[in-house]
Design an enzyme around this catalytic site. Sequence first.
Site, PDB file in Angstrom:
ATOM      1  N   CYS A  57       0.803  -1.237   0.000  1.00 18.58           N
ATOM      2  CA  CYS A  57       0.000   0.000   0.000  1.00 18.58           C
ATOM      3  C   CYS A  57       0.832   1.282   0.000  1.00 18.58           C
ATOM      4  CB  CYS A  57      -0.930   0.038   1.214  1.00 18.58           C
ATOM      5  SG  CYS A  57      -1.646  -1.560   1.643  1.00 18.58           S
ATOM      6  N   CYS A  60       1.639   3.680  -3.145  1.00 20.07           N
ATOM      7  CA  CYS A  60       0.641   4.611  -3.696  1.00 20.07           C
ATOM      8  C   CYS A  60       0.119   5.598  -2.643  1.00 20.07           C
ATOM      9  CB  CYS A  60      -0.542   3.839  -4.286  1.00 20.07           C
ATOM     10  SG  CYS A  60      -0.092   2.957  -5.791  1.00 20.07           S
ATOM     11  N   HIS A  61      -0.058   5.126  -1.399  1.00 25.76           N
ATOM     12  CA  HIS A  61      -0.716   5.983  -0.396  1.00 25.76           C
ATOM     13  C   HIS A  61       0.271   6.728   0.508  1.00 25.76           C
ATOM     14  CE1 HIS A  61      -4.691   4.369  -1.399  1.00 25.76           C
ATOM     15  NE2 HIS A  61      -4.095   3.192  -1.494  1.00 25.76           N
ATOM     16  N   MET A 111      -7.775   2.121  -7.971  1.00 20.67           N
ATOM     17  CA  MET A 111      -7.260   1.161  -6.983  1.00 20.67           C
ATOM     18  C   MET A 111      -7.599  -0.260  -7.463  1.00 20.67           C
ATOM     19  SD  MET A 111      -7.012   0.641  -3.232  1.00 20.67           S
ATOM     20  CE  MET A 111      -7.337  -0.867  -2.322  1.00 20.67           C
ATOM     21  N   HIS A 347       6.068  11.259 -11.055  1.00 21.93           N
ATOM     22  CA  HIS A 347       6.295   9.817 -10.978  1.00 21.93           C
ATOM     23  C   HIS A 347       7.438   9.411 -11.918  1.00 21.93           C
ATOM     24  CE1 HIS A 347       5.037   5.875  -9.602  1.00 21.93           C
ATOM     25  NE2 HIS A 347       5.125   5.438 -10.851  1.00 21.93           N
ATOM     26  N   HIS A 389       1.353   7.385 -17.561  1.00 23.20           N
ATOM     27  CA  HIS A 389       2.373   6.511 -16.964  1.00 23.20           C
ATOM     28  C   HIS A 389       3.346   6.111 -18.072  1.00 23.20           C
ATOM     29  CE1 HIS A 389       4.341   3.127 -15.028  1.00 23.20           C
ATOM     30  NE2 HIS A 389       3.864   3.550 -13.866  1.00 23.20           N
TER      31      HIS A 389
HETATM   32 FE1  DHE Z   1       7.374   1.228 -10.684  1.00 28.44          FE
HETATM   33  C1  DHE Z   1       9.746   2.765 -12.659  1.00 28.44           C
HETATM   34  C2  DHE Z   1       7.442   3.869  -8.557  1.00 28.44           C
HETATM   35  C3  DHE Z   1       4.718  -0.103  -8.972  1.00 28.44           C
HETATM   36  C4  DHE Z   1       7.710  -1.657 -12.431  1.00 28.44           C
HETATM   37  N1  DHE Z   1       8.368   3.000 -10.644  1.00 28.44           N
HETATM   38  C5  DHE Z   1       9.312   3.446 -11.556  1.00 28.44           C
HETATM   39  C6  DHE Z   1       9.776   4.739 -11.152  1.00 28.44           C
HETATM   40  C7  DHE Z   1       9.130   5.038  -9.982  1.00 28.44           C
HETATM   41  C8  DHE Z   1       8.255   3.947  -9.664  1.00 28.44           C
HETATM   42  C9  DHE Z   1       9.311   6.287  -9.151  1.00 28.44           C
HETATM   43  C10 DHE Z   1      10.801   5.586 -11.895  1.00 28.44           C
HETATM   44  C11 DHE Z   1      12.195   5.199 -11.490  1.00 28.44           C
HETATM   45  C12 DHE Z   1      13.236   5.973 -12.253  1.00 28.44           C
HETATM   46  O1  DHE Z   1      13.101   6.101 -13.483  1.00 28.44           O
HETATM   47  O2  DHE Z   1      14.179   6.472 -11.636  1.00 28.44           O
HETATM   48  N2  DHE Z   1       6.218   1.814  -9.077  1.00 28.44           N
HETATM   49  C13 DHE Z   1       6.435   2.927  -8.352  1.00 28.44           C
HETATM   50  C14 DHE Z   1       5.462   3.021  -7.296  1.00 28.44           C
HETATM   51  O3  DHE Z   1       5.436   3.885  -6.383  1.00 28.44           O
HETATM   52  C15 DHE Z   1       4.446   1.966  -7.524  1.00 28.44           C
HETATM   53  C16 DHE Z   1       3.198   2.606  -8.115  1.00 28.44           C
HETATM   54  C17 DHE Z   1       3.965   1.244  -6.266  1.00 28.44           C
HETATM   55  C18 DHE Z   1       5.026   0.549  -5.447  1.00 28.44           C
HETATM   56  O4  DHE Z   1       4.704   0.114  -4.346  1.00 28.44           O
HETATM   57  O5  DHE Z   1       6.167   0.432  -5.868  1.00 28.44           O
HETATM   58  C19 DHE Z   1       5.153   1.129  -8.576  1.00 28.44           C
HETATM   59  N3  DHE Z   1       6.366  -0.574 -10.708  1.00 28.44           N
HETATM   60  C20 DHE Z   1       5.327  -0.918  -9.933  1.00 28.44           C
HETATM   61  C21 DHE Z   1       4.916  -2.269 -10.181  1.00 28.44           C
HETATM   62  O6  DHE Z   1       3.986  -2.900  -9.575  1.00 28.44           O
HETATM   63  C22 DHE Z   1       5.694  -2.769 -11.344  1.00 28.44           C
HETATM   64  C23 DHE Z   1       4.775  -2.892 -12.544  1.00 28.44           C
HETATM   65  C24 DHE Z   1       6.341  -4.141 -11.133  1.00 28.44           C
HETATM   66  C25 DHE Z   1       7.480  -4.183 -10.151  1.00 28.44           C
HETATM   67  O7  DHE Z   1       8.560  -4.626 -10.528  1.00 28.44           O
HETATM   68  O8  DHE Z   1       7.280  -3.776  -9.019  1.00 28.44           O
HETATM   69  C26 DHE Z   1       6.690  -1.620 -11.521  1.00 28.44           C
HETATM   70  N4  DHE Z   1       8.504   0.659 -12.265  1.00 28.44           N
HETATM   71  C27 DHE Z   1       8.521  -0.595 -12.804  1.00 28.44           C
HETATM   72  C28 DHE Z   1       9.512  -0.637 -13.870  1.00 28.44           C
HETATM   73  C29 DHE Z   1      10.091   0.642 -13.946  1.00 28.44           C
HETATM   74  C30 DHE Z   1       9.441   1.427 -12.921  1.00 28.44           C
HETATM   75  C31 DHE Z   1       9.818  -1.847 -14.738  1.00 28.44           C
HETATM   76  C32 DHE Z   1      11.179   1.111 -14.899  1.00 28.44           C
HETATM   77  C33 DHE Z   1      10.598   1.449 -16.232  1.00 28.44           C
HETATM   78  C34 DHE Z   1      11.646   1.828 -17.247  1.00 28.44           C
HETATM   79  O9  DHE Z   1      11.554   1.339 -18.373  1.00 28.44           O
HETATM   80  O10 DHE Z   1      12.547   2.613 -16.899  1.00 28.44           O
END
Ligand code: DHE
Length: 570
Positions: A57, A60-61, A111, A347, A389
Amino acid sequence: MSKRVATRPTWTMVSSIGAALGALVMMTGAQAQTAAAAPEMTPAEVEAGKKIYFERCAGCHGVLRKGATGKNLEPHWSKKAPDGSTQEGGTLKLGTARLEKIIGLGTEGGMVNYDDILTKEEINLMARYIQRTPDVPPEFSLKDMEASWKLLVPVAERPKSQQNKINLKNVFAITLRDAGKLALVDGDTKAIWKILDTGYAVHISRLSASGRYVYTVGRDGLVTLIDLWFAEPKTVATVKLGADARSVDTSKFKGFEDKYLIGGTYWPPQFSIMDGETLKPMKIVSTRGNTVDGDYHPEPRVASIVSSMIKPEWVVNVKETGQIMLVDYSDIKNLRTTTIESAKFLHDGGWDASKRYFLVAANASHKIAAVDTKTGKLAALVDTKKIPHPGRGANFMHPKFGPVWATGHLGDAVVTLISTPSDKAAHGKFKQYNWKVVEELKMPGAGNLFVKTHPKSSNLWADLPMNPERENAESVYVFDMKDLSKPPKKLDVAKDSGLPQTKALRRATHPEYNQAGDEVWISLWGGKTDQSAIVVYDDKTLKLKKVITDPAIVTPTGKFNVYNTQHDIY
Ligand code: DHE
């Protein structure tokens, strides 16, 4: 307001993997922290609630539950409405039965439903837990960072040249999310080269400017530095940044290659600078401060960070404040930062084709903020459809509008194309479109996370992993950039994998090109005990080329091709 207990809970920080979880769940003062009208919970239930909250959680929150991408989840909140009246709400007002419904079934606001992730008992426990006063985790100082730092192989004991025959430029670093590991896969042979332990649920991997080192960061704040020059990839250093992190990047400007690493944390809200070859902690900078609306925020989390190629600067995007910081690393002792106001909540994002402008999603404002890193000013705030996104986005030449940068949307069934400036004389005719949404490509539903293309390709790939329909979530969609009037081609990744269907969805996500730009790798992200796979397609024919599957490929999500990540090719 509900009353917060005056005495801070006593926390114990340890530096092993899972320590962040431990840190968030281990609070001897928890028993003392009983919110006035919150339902009764046993100490064991409180511990379980804290653990689930952190894992599922907080992203996001927010840790303090003040809301960002997700809603405010404090027991009681009040705020001024635009008409001057006071609005009140909170989890205590919603009560256990309503909260159980929201957690179980999700909401139209975006959500997701947790009834296939959490048990009925866990949903009930969380509905009660979030009516309690939020637990405040400890701060994390430079001294804490230093205590966590492990230099496993000093620079002098590392190879002086590459000791393996692997084509390092085409290696893929693949997040094995729930396993807390990183798979390094040889892109030429598609064989798993090495699987290494990392932090919990690694979020991203980034490359050093030289392409020799892979840096990963876990949600638990553990940074792992991997050297690809050994006969087999080896972890040479680790350090913890805090309790909850998402981003790292290196210093890429000429003269600073492989010199520094920066990491951003969600908790505590700060960024840290380390030595690039050893991870020795050097500096921590807090991001607490005022939002673009003028409110003080105690938890402005560091979201995406990127490294400029045109200046010795990192672009640091602070989620809750909507401030974009340009951090000049040419003098770490006397750090200079330009802070640019944009919109909330920042983000993820990526560079435009010229690498002068950085475009970042302000997802709750339904905007893309573009920063001009040459002038250090905001270039544009572009209104888009709901919850953009981009991942890092995708750059290509639109047949009519010239250079564009693309983003998908979690909240709408489109891929948005935004015109970006170009210095090329031949592109002068496109200037009139700059920073406008020039086209919205229709997708079969909302729930996109990532789009991708490559300079050598004429395809634009988009996933839909967060779409509630199985046939969408398990597929990817490919637009022909030569004729964008055609609907995208659907590739059923789950079916193509040849793996038996599972009860829970297997999300097809994160298209990533190989170095040559003629293959696209997709993660088929199943449950922790399901067989997952990486499904590789030929970019020209869109035919299946290879299914990489192995019992060790557990919950694969992000994939980072060494060459493309090193050079920001997307
Ligand atoms: Fe991410 C990038 C935050 C959930 C996979 N994710 C990012 C970035 C942030 C972020 C701030 C950018 C980083 C950067 O470029 O420096 N992500 C968050 C969250 O806060 C969120 C919504 C909830 C959490 O609890 O983390 C979240 N993210 C996810 C997932 O559930 C994903 C789909 C699967 C996983 O691995 O957790 C996921 N996020 C990714 C990926 C990137 C990413 C693969 C990089 C993308 C790219 O091509 O650069």
